[in-house]
Design a protein around this motif. Structure first.
Motif, mmCIF file in Angstrom:
data_model
loop_
_atom_site.group_PDB
_atom_site.id
_atom_site.type_symbol
_atom_site.label_atom_id
_atom_site.label_comp_id
_atom_site.label_asym_id
_atom_site.label_seq_id
_atom_site.Cartn_x
_atom_site.Cartn_y
_atom_site.Cartn_z
ATOM 1 N N ARG A 152 -6.339 -0.944 0.339
ATOM 2 C CA ARG A 152 -6.632 -0.576 1.730
ATOM 3 C C ARG A 152 -7.746 -1.427 2.300
ATOM 4 O O ARG A 152 -7.710 -1.823 3.454
ATOM 5 N N ASP A 180 -5.661 2.019 -4.864
ATOM 6 C CA ASP A 180 -5.434 2.375 -3.467
ATOM 7 C C ASP A 180 -6.595 1.924 -2.590
ATOM 8 O O ASP A 180 -6.396 1.327 -1.532
ATOM 9 N N ARG A 181 -7.813 2.186 -3.056
ATOM 10 C CA ARG A 181 -8.997 1.809 -2.275
ATOM 11 C C ARG A 181 -9.064 0.301 -2.095
ATOM 12 O O ARG A 181 -9.308 -0.208 -1.005
ATOM 13 N N LEU A 193 -6.878 -1.586 6.172
ATOM 14 C CA LEU A 193 -6.396 -0.280 6.610
ATOM 15 C C LEU A 193 -7.509 0.743 6.468
ATOM 16 O O LEU A 193 -8.404 0.587 5.661
ATOM 17 N N PRO A 244 -9.293 4.025 5.200
ATOM 18 C CA PRO A 244 -9.139 4.832 3.989
ATOM 19 C C PRO A 244 -8.524 6.184 4.322
ATOM 20 O O PRO A 244 -8.766 6.726 5.391
ATOM 21 N N PRO A 271 0.824 -1.223 0.000
ATOM 22 C CA PRO A 271 0.000 0.000 0.000
ATOM 23 C C PRO A 271 0.856 1.271 0.000
ATOM 24 O O PRO A 271 0.545 2.226 -0.708
#
Lengths: 245, 283
Positions: A237, A233-234, A242, A244, A165
């Motif tokens: 995560r 990225d979304r 993780l 956002p 990430p």
């Protein structure tokens, strides 16, 4: 979307009321017309294709060089202290500063632009990758070791996935670096890309054309940002559990 | 469960003269001092002691994640030189890989050991059944509760060949019963670090009581003679709990005494000439 509409509306009203000289800042209608004309004359599509090709080659190379370089920097403490610090210093140098050097080394051609892209982006990606690796929780590394991972497998199966990430965040930053470097390079080196269109607009005093090109650059940047990086990225995560950003 | 139950014995652990110091600011801090222990193959040893007695450090050394300043540890006759699959340390907060599903986490060690894909899959599923989590095979660690994550970590430790589990599980919930069942089924040599003496007596074949600063072995209490199943109210269980508690109390008092002496020593140096008996209140 709404704020965009309001901006266009103010822009249009302002230019109709002639609050400023229309030659200096043409209204959205004129810019839209310039955009249509440039698409019709193939000037914009050709420039777009040229710029994107350079971008993909340059960025691709930067990733291929930058990520392994980051891994090496992370693993060699001596490099981390010396090269790592040096790279950080080089990063403060705006990409446009590389253009004169690039023109002298490679001549006024695409190789020079490619160099400008690489000079900035490789460092950004390498530093981000090294940083991402150094933040992997020791617990995960030890868990991997007790399960029999070491050397190459420890790197590929534990370290890199754990840092992914953060590495992607670095790649995302690298993309904006590369995009800016590309434009800086194209403005000053006579290639056939979007930067060249801006230059032509300036030479011809055609502000509507310049604005149309600028809008295209913004749209493209946003498109890649939202369609590619934000999505990856979304997804990462969510999978990694993780929060956002 | 076949692959696990088929193993008849496991490796024993020899700990010889382990001393260890952590580098501190200014001076080194001794954590372990001449610790020697012998853990029979297939035994279940509980480590109890005040915090800072080095019991976790000792586990990390057996797992090969840390090297002692002095002394040697051998497992199954082979000296420990680094981390390896014969000795699996379970971490307090599970240490699962967040990017892998529960099933993939359990498969991790198996795939590294060149086990054929189908065998590994079957074995992993068995291990998940053993901790009653096969329904969550496709979940990601962040979707599970803390206790469930611990059980996945247990399954992952069990899945690798010839596991030796060193457990540092203070957040354990259901793990204890699970652990006992699995130990009985597999004959794995287990070290379990706990603050709960009751638990130690109910689970272990022996309990080791440590003193702190630096960690030394205060007593080794054999528990193998206690009959199974062990209930909290059994006379033998109660007696051993009290015995270990007494040892533990002594160990903690010893730490306090040393702390006091050290405090007095420092204070006396800082305020020369003051009556030593006044200093007690200020410390």
């Amino acid at each position: 979307m709404l704020s965009l509409g309001v901006t266009v509306l103010i822009w249009e009203t302002g230019s109709r009321l002639a609050l400023w000289p229309p030659a200096m800042l043409p209204g959205p209608g004129a810019v839209g017309q310039a955009l249509v004309d440039m698409i019709g004359s193939q000037a914009l599509p050709a420039a777009l294709a040229q710029s994107l090709t350079l971008m993909l080659v340059g960025y691709g190379l930067a990733v291929v060089i930058g990520v392994p370089l980051g891994v090496v920097i992370h693993h060699v403490p001596a490099l981390r202290r010396t090269v790592g610090a040096g790279l950080l210093g080089l990063q403060t140098l705006p990409s446009v500063c590389w253009v004169p050097l690039a023109l002298l080394w490679f001549g006024a051609n695409m190789r020079a632009v490619l160099f400008v892209i690489l000079s900035n982006t490789v460092f950004a990606i390498a530093t981000a990758t090294a940083g991402a690796l150094s933040q992997v929780p020791p617990l995960l590394i030890q868990a991997g070791q007790t399960l029999g991972a070491r050397g190459w497998t420890l790197n590929t199966r534990v370290l890199l996935p754990a840092a992914l990430p953060e590495i992607v965040a670095g790649l995302r930053m690298g993309w904006t670096f590369a995009w800016r470097a590309l434009m800086a390079g194209e403005l000053l080196a006579p290639t056939a890309g979007l930067g060249r269109l801006l230059q032509q607009g300036r030479d011809g005093g055609n502000i509507a054309e310049i604005l149309a090109t600028m809008l295209t650059i913004v749209a493209l940047g946003l498109l890649v940002e939202m369609a590619v990086f934000a999505r990856i990225d979304r997804r990462l995560r969510r999978k990694w559990g993780l929060a956002p950003v | 469960m076949s692959a696990l139950a088929a193993r008849e014995h496991d490796d024993g652990i020899e700990i010889r003269g382990i001393s260890h110091r952590f580098p501190g600011t200014g001076r080194e801090i001794p954590v372990l001092d001449s610790v020697s222990l012998s853990l029979a193959p297939g035994s279940f040893t509980c480590f109890v002691g005040p915090s800072g007695c080095g019991k976790s450090t000792l586990c990390r050394m057996i797992a090969g994640l840390e090297m002692p300043s002095r002394g040697e540890i051998s497992v199954g006759g082979a000296a420990v030189r680094g981390p390896g699959r014969r000795r699996v340390l379970m971490f307090q907060d599970a240490g699962l890989f967040p990017w892998l599903t529960v099933r993939e986490n359990v498969l991790f060690g198996l795939r590294l050991g060149n086990v054929a894909r189908a065998d590994a899959e079957a074995h992993a599923l068995n291990c998940l059944r053993l901790v009653q989590l096969s329904r969550f095979a496709a979940s990601y660690p962040h979707e599970l509760s803390g206790g469930m994550r611990q059980r996945v970590a247990l399954a992952r430790a069990l899945a690798v060949d010839e596991p030796f589990g060193a457990l540092d599980a203070q957040t354990r919930e259901i793990l204890v019963i699970e652990l006992q069942r699995i130990w009985q089924a597999t004959g794995t040599t287990i070290i379990y670090v706990t603050h709960n003496v009751q638990e130690a007596v109910q689970l272990g074949t022996q309990a080791v009581v440590f003193t702190a600063h630096p960690g030394r072995v205060r007593a080794v209490v054999p528990l193998a003679s206690l009959p199974w199943p062990r209930l909290p109210a059994d006379a033998a269980v109660v007696r051993h709990v009290e015995l270990i508690h007494a040892e533990l109390r002594e160990a903690i008092e010893q730490v306090e005494r040393e702390e006091f002496d050290l405090g007095w020593h420092l204070a006396a140096r800082a305020v020369p000439g003051r009556d030593r008996f006044d200093l007690g209140d200020g410390i």
